[in-house]
Design a protein around this motif. Structure first.
Motif, mmCIF file in Angstrom:
data_model
loop_
_atom_site.group_PDB
_atom_site.id
_atom_site.type_symbol
_atom_site.label_atom_id
_atom_site.label_comp_id
_atom_site.label_asym_id
_atom_site.label_seq_id
_atom_site.Cartn_x
_atom_site.Cartn_y
_atom_site.Cartn_z
ATOM 1 N N VAL A 160 0.869 -1.172 0.000
ATOM 2 C CA VAL A 160 0.000 0.000 0.000
ATOM 3 C C VAL A 160 0.905 1.219 0.000
ATOM 4 C CG1 VAL A 160 -1.679 1.367 1.296
ATOM 5 C CG2 VAL A 160 -1.952 -1.110 1.124
ATOM 6 N N THR A 185 -1.645 -0.968 -4.041
ATOM 7 C CA THR A 185 -2.794 -0.091 -3.832
ATOM 8 C C THR A 185 -2.244 1.286 -3.480
ATOM 9 O OG1 THR A 185 -4.165 -1.904 -2.987
ATOM 10 C CG2 THR A 185 -4.877 0.344 -2.487
ATOM 11 N N VAL A 236 -2.714 5.166 -2.369
ATOM 12 C CA VAL A 236 -3.625 6.012 -1.607
ATOM 13 C C VAL A 236 -3.075 7.439 -1.568
ATOM 14 C CG1 VAL A 236 -4.711 6.393 0.640
ATOM 15 C CG2 VAL A 236 -4.262 4.054 -0.146
ATOM 16 N N CYS A 253 -2.078 10.603 0.067
ATOM 17 C CA CYS A 253 -1.763 10.831 1.476
ATOM 18 C C CYS A 253 -0.741 11.944 1.635
ATOM 19 C CB CYS A 253 -1.224 9.545 2.105
ATOM 20 S SG CYS A 253 -0.761 9.695 3.846
ATOM 21 N N GLU A 267 -4.499 11.825 7.846
ATOM 22 C CA GLU A 267 -4.221 11.124 6.593
ATOM 23 C C GLU A 267 -3.294 9.935 6.830
ATOM 24 O OE1 GLU A 267 -3.606 13.277 3.008
ATOM 25 O OE2 GLU A 267 -4.739 15.028 3.697
ATOM 26 N N ASN A 299 -5.492 7.300 8.245
ATOM 27 C CA ASN A 299 -6.278 6.704 7.167
ATOM 28 C C ASN A 299 -5.430 5.735 6.345
ATOM 29 O OD1 ASN A 299 -8.695 6.615 5.330
ATOM 30 N ND2 ASN A 299 -7.194 7.444 3.882
ATOM 31 N N LEU A 300 -4.158 6.067 6.144
ATOM 32 C CA LEU A 300 -3.253 5.178 5.415
ATOM 33 C C LEU A 300 -3.101 3.852 6.153
ATOM 34 C CD1 LEU A 300 -1.198 4.690 3.117
ATOM 35 C CD2 LEU A 300 0.531 5.797 4.570
ATOM 36 N N LYS A 318 -5.275 2.555 8.318
ATOM 37 C CA LYS A 318 -6.567 1.859 8.259
ATOM 38 C C LYS A 318 -6.768 1.185 6.906
ATOM 39 C CE LYS A 318 -8.967 4.865 11.578
ATOM 40 N NZ LYS A 318 -10.024 5.909 11.740
ATOM 41 N N LYS A 319 -6.412 1.899 5.836
ATOM 42 C CA LYS A 319 -6.540 1.350 4.492
ATOM 43 C C LYS A 319 -5.630 0.142 4.316
ATOM 44 C CE LYS A 319 -7.809 1.489 0.095
ATOM 45 N NZ LYS A 319 -9.210 1.306 -0.354
ATOM 46 N N LYS A 332 -6.991 -2.848 6.343
ATOM 47 C CA LYS A 332 -8.196 -3.362 5.685
ATOM 48 C C LYS A 332 -7.845 -4.125 4.416
ATOM 49 C CE LYS A 332 -12.680 -1.924 3.839
ATOM 50 N NZ LYS A 332 -13.596 -0.781 3.572
ATOM 51 N N THR A 333 -6.886 -3.622 3.654
ATOM 52 C CA THR A 333 -6.512 -4.230 2.375
ATOM 53 C C THR A 333 -5.670 -5.485 2.557
ATOM 54 O OG1 THR A 333 -6.538 -2.050 1.309
ATOM 55 C CG2 THR A 333 -5.352 -3.815 0.158
#
Length: 255
Positions: free
Chosen positions: A33, A49, A51, A53, A60, A63-64, A66-67, A70-71
């Motif tokens: 990511v 992936t 993002v 940021c 942010e 959020n990175l 969390k992403k 999750k991924t």
């Protein structure tokens, strides 16, 4: 640490060292990511992936993370590569300018170290931080930039003694790298000697991950210079004076 089957977060991968590093990572069985201000410029690959940021903003960065969780289900390696420089002769006070570079270059990587420790607890993990040779040898024109990298060096050095789990904090000290970095630092910024390619730095970083190295010096010449400086503390004084003269000439042209 073997790279295969690792879940990796990499910041600043649309150009320079980060772009070269991502290409090398993708030669392995990894998922990545990427957090970048320009996600559309990041290498397109099914393993990646991207993002958008801004690493200077805590929400942010949160959020990175969390992403990424999750991924990928977790993060094994976090590579804090994003950063920038000023090349300048400081002439006036500017709180916001100081804060801007510290938020990106120091606070964000330090925050990522803390988050990785909480996320992984007793699991093996690594945080790799792209610092700079200027963390060890500050140069005229880069007072603020050098200080952010020296702060990272000091933070990592102390924090390693506090780690209770299986975390590895790895700091990279590249010399001047042939990228857009110096073009964005200031108008017609003179590039310090010696230089190396971003590919060489990325290769050293991959080797550092595999060998769990805490300190990575991509340039053997710079490493030799540091040893010389320990034995003869004033040996590099002429080198720094040359960089001082470069700053004076540059300052005269840009007035």
């Amino acid at each position: 640490m073997e790279l295969d089957n690792k879940r990796i977060v990499l910041t600043g991968a649309s150009s320079g060292i980060g772009k070269e590093l991502l290409a090398l990572l993708l030669q392995h069985d990894v998922t990545v990511v990427v957090g970048d201000l320009s996600p559309k410029k990041v290498i397109k690959n099914k393993k990646v992936t991207a993002v958008e940021c801004d690493v200077s903003r805590p929400k942010e960065v949160d959020n990175l993370f969390k992403k990424a969780v999750k991924t990928m289900g977790g993060i094994d390696i976090f590579i804090a590569n994003a950063g920038f420089a000023y090349y300048e002769k400081i002439g006036k006070e500017d709180w916001d300018r100081i804060e801007k570079i510290y938020r990106t270059n120091f606070i964000s990587p330090a925050y990522a170290v803390e988050k990785m420790a909480v996320l992984n607890r007793e699991r093996e993990y690594m945080v790799m931080i792209t610092a700079s040779a200027m963390a060890k040898l500050p140069l005229p024109g880069y007072a603020l930039y050098s200080s952010t990298k020296a702060a990272l060096d000091s933070f990592a050095g102390a924090y390693r003694y506090e780690l209770a789990g299986k975390g590895i904090i790895s700091v990279v000290y590249p010399i001047a790298t042939k990228t857009e970095f110096f073009k964005t630092a200031g108008h017609k910024t003179p590039v310090p000697w010696p230089t190396q390619s971003p590919a060489a730095v990325a290769k050293a970083m991959i080797a550092g991950i595999r060998k769990n190295r805490k300190r990575i010096y991509p340039s053997k010449l710079f490493y030799a210079m540091m040893i010389l400086n320990k034995v003869l503390p004033f040996a590099l004084f002429p080198y720094v004076k040359i960089e001082q003269m470069k700053l004076r000439r540059w300052s005269g042209r840009t007035r």
